[in-house]
Write a protein that holds these residues in place. Structure first.
Motif, PDB file in Angstrom:
ATOM      1  N   SER A  17      29.537  44.462  52.680  1.00 34.49           N
ATOM      2  CA  SER A  17      30.177  44.108  51.419  1.00 34.49           C
ATOM      3  C   SER A  17      29.449  44.736  50.251  1.00 34.49           C
ATOM      4  N   THR A  18      30.182  44.991  49.167  1.00 35.84           N
ATOM      5  CA  THR A  18      29.531  45.495  47.965  1.00 35.84           C
ATOM      6  C   THR A  18      29.068  44.368  47.069  1.00 35.84           C
ATOM      7  N   ALA A  19      29.472  43.137  47.377  1.00 35.48           N
ATOM      8  CA  ALA A  19      28.912  42.009  46.638  1.00 35.48           C
ATOM      9  C   ALA A  19      27.476  41.874  47.054  1.00 35.48           C
ATOM     10  N   ARG A 310      31.827  29.825  41.495  1.00 37.23           N
ATOM     11  CA  ARG A 310      32.363  28.617  40.853  1.00 37.23           C
ATOM     12  C   ARG A 310      32.101  28.639  39.350  1.00 37.23           C
ATOM     13  N   TRP A 311      30.952  29.175  38.979  1.00 35.25           N
ATOM     14  CA  TRP A 311      30.676  29.353  37.548  1.00 35.25           C
ATOM     15  C   TRP A 311      31.701  30.304  36.934  1.00 35.25           C
ATOM     16  N   ASN A 312      32.056  31.368  37.645  1.00 36.37           N
ATOM     17  CA  ASN A 312      33.097  32.290  37.189  1.00 36.37           C
ATOM     18  C   ASN A 312      34.455  31.604  37.047  1.00 36.37           C
ATOM     19  N   GLN A 313      34.609  30.505  37.755  1.00 37.31           N
ATOM     20  CA  GLN A 313      35.870  29.745  37.701  1.00 37.31           C
ATOM     21  C   GLN A 313      35.795  28.629  36.649  1.00 37.31           C
ATOM     22  N   ASN A 327      26.882  42.726  37.890  1.00 36.42           N
ATOM     23  CA  ASN A 327      27.336  43.637  38.937  1.00 36.42           C
ATOM     24  C   ASN A 327      27.617  42.896  40.240  1.00 36.42           C
ATOM     25  N   GLU A 328      26.806  41.903  40.518  1.00 36.20           N
ATOM     26  CA  GLU A 328      26.981  41.130  41.741  1.00 36.20           C
ATOM     27  C   GLU A 328      28.314  40.382  41.751  1.00 36.20           C
ATOM     28  N   GLN A 329      28.795  39.986  40.557  1.00 34.28           N
ATOM     29  CA  GLN A 329      29.999  39.157  40.466  1.00 34.28           C
ATOM     30  C   GLN A 329      31.234  39.935  40.005  1.00 34.28           C
ATOM     31  N   LEU A 330      31.208  41.240  40.121  1.00 33.04           N
ATOM     32  CA  LEU A 330      32.327  42.041  39.616  1.00 33.04           C
ATOM     33  C   LEU A 330      33.670  41.605  40.199  1.00 33.04           C
ATOM     34  N   LYS A 331      33.687  41.281  41.470  1.00 33.02           N
ATOM     35  CA  LYS A 331      34.964  40.980  42.123  1.00 33.02           C
ATOM     36  C   LYS A 331      35.508  39.599  41.767  1.00 33.02           C
ATOM     37  N   LEU A 413      28.732  50.159  28.483  1.00 26.90           N
ATOM     38  CA  LEU A 413      28.238  49.103  29.338  1.00 26.90           C
ATOM     39  C   LEU A 413      29.166  47.889  29.318  1.00 26.90           C
ATOM     40  N   ARG A 414      29.139  47.111  30.389  1.00 22.72           N
ATOM     41  CA  ARG A 414      29.929  45.885  30.460  1.00 22.72           C
ATOM     42  C   ARG A 414      29.325  44.807  29.542  1.00 22.72           C
TER      43      ARG A 414
END
Length: 487
Positions: A17-19, A310-313, A327-331, A413-414
């Motif tokens: 995985s890329t995550a 879950r934080w992203n949610q 970068n870890e949470q891009l998806k 940059l993001r």
């Protein structure tokens, strides 16, 4: 290391995985940053043969001004990359550029199983040529060094820079970033990524709720309380990997007590924790989040990526992490999430200002002393510290490197990465960095285990302090510890 994980850094997903996993080592580790205990004694005994011999043999070419290490065209380079929060696409881009320059073919391995895949190779005297030694299964740098398994990187650092042959590589780097890779006065690991650690939040959620980014711990707790009243967790943490909650604990200690409090821990002071007002106030502050029920429900049982998702949610207001997080949470990060970095809020009468941040190098890259293609490995690392390769990394991994002004200004940059750049500028010289995680992996793991018990409410702050101090006192009895000291 970035630390940071499947768990680092250090960061977690399946191998393909890329995550990723964070730093955790280191996050730790790295990063950077040793997030999870490694059976160090079995590794020590297995690796006792050590090393230091130059096994390059037929891989030696002619040296020249443009080829200081004598890379042999047509040779092969064995590259192993921790495929965590930063993925490994950046390394593939480097390898393609290296092949174009030198006609050196890379054997590429992207994995999170660093110890599982590499310990047998180190034991057999057949290690790769260059390794990103990070993540939950990082082989501790101090263990490798003690057994003579790592190359002293002085030759690379004293070589001419790719961008300016009149300047040594070491003089092109952000000051202090080599410190994390030092063992007994030698740089044996290149912590490549410039990482900042702290709290993170969603700009969108904060705007919707009318919350202001807190500068004091009381304001932080007030937002956590408000979040709880609306069915949102105050703080998410990556419960299965307590490296992350130690970001909050250790940042609070350093900011409350100043650099002296930080150095007391690194220097194994007999009052580093027990007898330290800064440590006591910091651990009590973090425990207040637990006591008042401000943790995101279930967070103690989640991996880093599960908590972060879950934080992203929008199920929590804050989370602790290093700058590999975006970068870890891009998806899983919504397009309008507006990820933001926040320095750790202040306890009353803190010695350091709010803008002060834990910052430094993570994600340790090593060259094994028994690498078969040492000339190519050294040149590969030298080119990692060029503007071309530093920019390639920023584009592929959404993070900065330790090279001063190392990113083409035209690269956009993001949001999260941009906020770390702004935080770094605001901090100026007010940065700090613990080194015990790199120097003393066993001690670091013991402190993390105590934090895990604290967050699960199985021990109280007083017991955490006793366990942390016991880990320091045990490490201080190791004669080798006297070789590491911060002034």
């Amino acid at each position: 290391m970035g630390s940071t994980s499947a768990e680092n850094d250090g960061t977690g997903s399946t191998e393909n995985s890329t995550a990723g996993v964070g730093r955790r080592a280191l996050i730790k580790r790295s990063a950077a940053l040793g997030l999870v205990s490694v059976p160090a004694m079995s590794f020590l005994s297995a690796c006792a043969s050590g090393g230091g011999d130059d096994n390059s043999g037929d891989n030696e070419g002619k040296t020249s001004e443009s080829n200081p290490f004598g890379v042999k065209k047509g040779s092969k380079l064995d590259v192993v990359i921790f495929k965590g929060g930063y993925g490994d696409d950046y390394a593939k881009a480097w390898e393609a550029a290296f092949k174009k320059q030198w006609d050196v073919t890379s054997v590429h391995t992207g994995t999170q199983e660093i110890t599982g895949k590499l310990q047998p190779r180190f034991n057999a005297g057949n290690p790769p040529d260059i390794v990103d030694d990070s993540g939950a299964q990082q082989i501790p740098i101090d263990v490798l060094h003690k057994n003579g398994q790592l190359l002293d990187l002085a030759e690379v650092l004293d070589a001419p820079s790719v961008d300016d042959p009149d300047t040594k590589v070491r003089d092109t780097l952000i000051p202090g970033t080599l410190d994390a890779g030092m063992q007994e006065g030698k740089v044996v690991a290149l912590n490549y990524i410039y990482t900042v650690w702290g709290l993170w939040y969603s700009g969108k959620l904060f705007e919707e709720k009318g919350w202001e980014a807190p500068k004091t711990w009381d304001d932080f707790l007030a937002i956590c309380k408000d979040a709880k009243s609306e069915g949102i967790g105050g703080l998410a943490h990556q419960g299965k990997y307590p490296y992350y909650i130690n970001v909050a604990i250790m940042d609070l200690i350093a900011k409350k007590g100043g650099l002296d409090a930080m150095k007391a821990i690194d220097n194994l002071d007999p009052k580093a924790f027990v007898g330290s007002d800064a440590a006591q106030e910091a651990i009590e502050a973090v425990y207040e989040v637990v006591e008042k029920g401000y943790l995101m429900p279930g967070t103690n049982g989640l991996t880093h990526t599960e908590s972060q998702t879950r934080w992203n949610q929008y199920k929590a207001a804050f989370i602790t992490s290093g700058s590999w997080l975006e970068n870890e949470q891009l998806k899983t990060t919504p397009e309008d999430f507006d990820m933001k970095f926040l320095p750790m809020p202040l306890l009353p009468d803190s010695a350091l200002p709010f803008e002060a941040i834990r910052a430094g190098s993570g994600e340790p890259f090593i060259i094994p002393s028994k690498a078969k293609n040492l000339p190519a490995a050294k040149e590969f690392m030298r080119r990692m510290l060029s503007k071309e390769w530093s920019t390639l990394f920023a584009k592929e991994a959404n993070s900065l490197t330790i090279l001063k002004d190392g990113v083409d200004p035209n690269v956009q940059l993001r949001p999260g990465t941009q906020s770390t750049v702004e935080a770094s500028k605001a901090a100026g010289d007010n940065t700090f960095r613990f080194l015990y995680t790199e120097w003393y992996s066993e001690m670091g793991t013991a402190i993390e285990n105590a934090s895990n018990e604290l967050m699960a409410k199985r021990i109280q702050p007083k017991e955490w302090l006793k366990r942390a101090q016991a880990a320091v006192d045990k490490q201080a009895k190791d004669p080798a510890s006297k070789q590491n000291h911060r002034d």
